[in-house]
Write a protein that holds these residues in place. Structure first.
Motif, PDB file in Angstrom:
ATOM      1  N   ASN A 199      22.052  -8.328 -24.050  1.00 48.18           N
ATOM      2  CA  ASN A 199      21.402  -7.074 -23.682  1.00 48.18           C
ATOM      3  C   ASN A 199      19.931  -7.025 -24.088  1.00 48.18           C
ATOM      4  O   ASN A 199      19.195  -6.142 -23.649  1.00 48.18           O
ATOM      5  CB  ASN A 199      22.146  -5.896 -24.321  1.00 48.18           C
ATOM      6  N   ASN A 200      19.500  -7.970 -24.907  1.00 46.13           N
ATOM      7  CA  ASN A 200      18.106  -7.958 -25.369  1.00 46.13           C
ATOM      8  C   ASN A 200      17.213  -8.928 -24.601  1.00 46.13           C
ATOM      9  O   ASN A 200      16.128  -9.280 -25.065  1.00 46.13           O
ATOM     10  CB  ASN A 200      18.070  -8.300 -26.861  1.00 46.13           C
ATOM     11  N   GLN A 214      13.245  -8.595 -24.162  1.00 47.26           N
ATOM     12  CA  GLN A 214      12.344  -8.967 -25.253  1.00 47.26           C
ATOM     13  C   GLN A 214      11.924 -10.430 -25.160  1.00 47.26           C
ATOM     14  O   GLN A 214      10.872 -10.810 -25.682  1.00 47.26           O
ATOM     15  CB  GLN A 214      13.023  -8.693 -26.600  1.00 47.26           C
ATOM     16  N   GLU A 215      12.738 -11.241 -24.483  1.00 43.46           N
ATOM     17  CA  GLU A 215      12.469 -12.674 -24.395  1.00 43.46           C
ATOM     18  C   GLU A 215      11.647 -13.058 -23.166  1.00 43.46           C
ATOM     19  O   GLU A 215      11.033 -14.126 -23.153  1.00 43.46           O
ATOM     20  CB  GLU A 215      13.797 -13.438 -24.383  1.00 43.46           C
ATOM     21  N   VAL A 216      11.645 -12.206 -22.145  1.00 41.76           N
ATOM     22  CA  VAL A 216      10.993 -12.602 -20.889  1.00 41.76           C
ATOM     23  C   VAL A 216       9.764 -11.770 -20.536  1.00 41.76           C
ATOM     24  O   VAL A 216       9.045 -12.109 -19.590  1.00 41.76           O
ATOM     25  CB  VAL A 216      11.997 -12.563 -19.708  1.00 41.76           C
ATOM     26  N   PHE A 217       9.533 -10.686 -21.254  1.00 38.97           N
ATOM     27  CA  PHE A 217       8.313  -9.910 -21.028  1.00 38.97           C
ATOM     28  C   PHE A 217       7.335 -10.227 -22.160  1.00 38.97           C
ATOM     29  O   PHE A 217       7.501  -9.795 -23.293  1.00 38.97           O
ATOM     30  CB  PHE A 217       8.612  -8.408 -20.980  1.00 38.97           C
ATOM     31  N   ILE A 218       6.318 -11.005 -21.822  1.00 39.85           N
ATOM     32  CA  ILE A 218       5.300 -11.417 -22.796  1.00 39.85           C
ATOM     33  C   ILE A 218       4.034 -10.627 -22.521  1.00 39.85           C
ATOM     34  O   ILE A 218       3.402 -10.780 -21.472  1.00 39.85           O
ATOM     35  CB  ILE A 218       5.010 -12.927 -22.697  1.00 39.85           C
ATOM     36  N   ASN A 219       3.694  -9.738 -23.459  1.00 42.56           N
ATOM     37  CA  ASN A 219       2.545  -8.852 -23.269  1.00 42.56           C
ATOM     38  C   ASN A 219       2.645  -8.091 -21.951  1.00 42.56           C
ATOM     39  O   ASN A 219       1.667  -7.878 -21.232  1.00 42.56           O
ATOM     40  CB  ASN A 219       1.237  -9.647 -23.298  1.00 42.56           C
ATOM     41  N   GLY A 220       3.879  -7.679 -21.621  1.00 40.08           N
ATOM     42  CA  GLY A 220       4.108  -6.896 -20.414  1.00 40.08           C
ATOM     43  C   GLY A 220       4.255  -7.696 -19.143  1.00 40.08           C
ATOM     44  O   GLY A 220       4.525  -7.135 -18.072  1.00 40.08           O
TER      45      GLY A 220
END
Length: 284
Positions: free
Chosen positions: A26-27, A30-36
């Motif tokens: 479910n997280n 957090q792993e695939v959005f880098i600086n948006g």
């Protein structure tokens, strides 16, 4: 020009495969959005996602997996081969439901002809406040949405479905279904030059497929609450991704007849709980 009075049809469908089901995580935002910036790192992740102010909201409003999007598209292609053509489409505001409806229409070749009508009343019950988006968000993200549609419940009122009572859940589902079917039936009383029957597609969630199907002929049931409770408690886990119920309205009897498979097959009368659950397995 030949004119016909067709038997209207309704398709009640569960959304396609959700991404968090594949990732078991479910997280993942957090792993695939880098600086948006969205940077997918797993094959089953979609290549693009609609931009959100807070992309981490996708952990609570998951999109489809890449396979899920493709499966929904091919379902639309299959509908087209059967002549099962939705004229109006209603969907829960959950991202996975909107994407499913959009992909089915794309497979049908009707993406720009049948705008999505987004209604919170079609969302499943929830225990938490979800970051559900309004219709104009989906329109700005490139989905073809009916911005003039007045929903039974607007997504901005999403707190209404948080920890609601069972009776409140039943009432909102019944309200949106009656509005949809009443309009469909009344319009069908007119002669039409269309070669295909008027058809509604509803894209919703696992528990709602069974419940909405049970509600189609609810007026003919004496103990309505017991009947709906029986449907809900009858192992709804078998309602797989893209499972669906297809029903046809018989004006002579005033009832919805459930198609046991797809429209080329004979119809069946009001189903018992067990038969209804078995018919939900037509599309895994």
């Amino acid at each position: 020009m030949n004119q016909h009075i067709h038997k209207p049809r309704i398709i009640i469908m569960r959304h396609s495969e959700r991404l968090d089901f594949v990732l078991k995580n479910n997280n993942w935002p957090q792993e695939v959005f880098i600086n948006g910036v969205y940077s997918p790192n797993v094959t089953q992740m979609p290549t693009v996602l609609p931009i959100r102010a807070n992309p981490h909201e996708y952990s609570l409003d998951t999109p489809l997996s890449r396979h899920g999007k493709a499966h929904a598209y091919h379902t639309g292609e299959f509908f087209r081969s059967l002549g099962l053509i939705p004229h109006r489409v209603y969907t829960s505001p959950a991202m996975r439901c909107v994407q499913t409806a959009d992909s089915v229409l794309e497979g049908l070749g009707r993406r720009e002809r049948a705008p999505l009508r987004v209604d919170l009343a079609l969302h499943e019950p929830t225990k938490r406040n979800l970051p559900l988006q309004p219709a104009d968000f989906f329109a700005s993200a490139g989905f073809f949405v009916d911005l003039n549609y007045q929903p039974v419940l607007a997504p901005v009122n999403n707190t209404v479905i948080v920890r609601e009572t069972r009776l409140a859940y039943y009432r909102r589902m019944y309200a949106v279904l009656k509005r949809i079917t009443r309009k469909l039936i009344s319009q069908n009383m007119k002669l039409s030059a269309s070669p295909t029957p008027p058809t509604i597609l509803i894209v919703t969630h696992r528990p709602c497929v069974t419940l909405l199907a049970a509600m189609l002929n609810l007026d003919a049931v004496d103990d309505k609450l017991a009947y709906l409770s029986e449907m809900e408690n009858n192992k709804r886990g078998e309602v797989n991704f893209l499972s669906m119920i297809i029903a046809e309205y018989d004006a002579a009897t005033g009832t919805w007849m459930f198609l046991p498979d797809f429209p080329q097959l004979p119809t069946a009368p009001l189903l018992t709980a067990n038969k209804l659950m078995n018919s939900l397995k037509i599309s895994d």
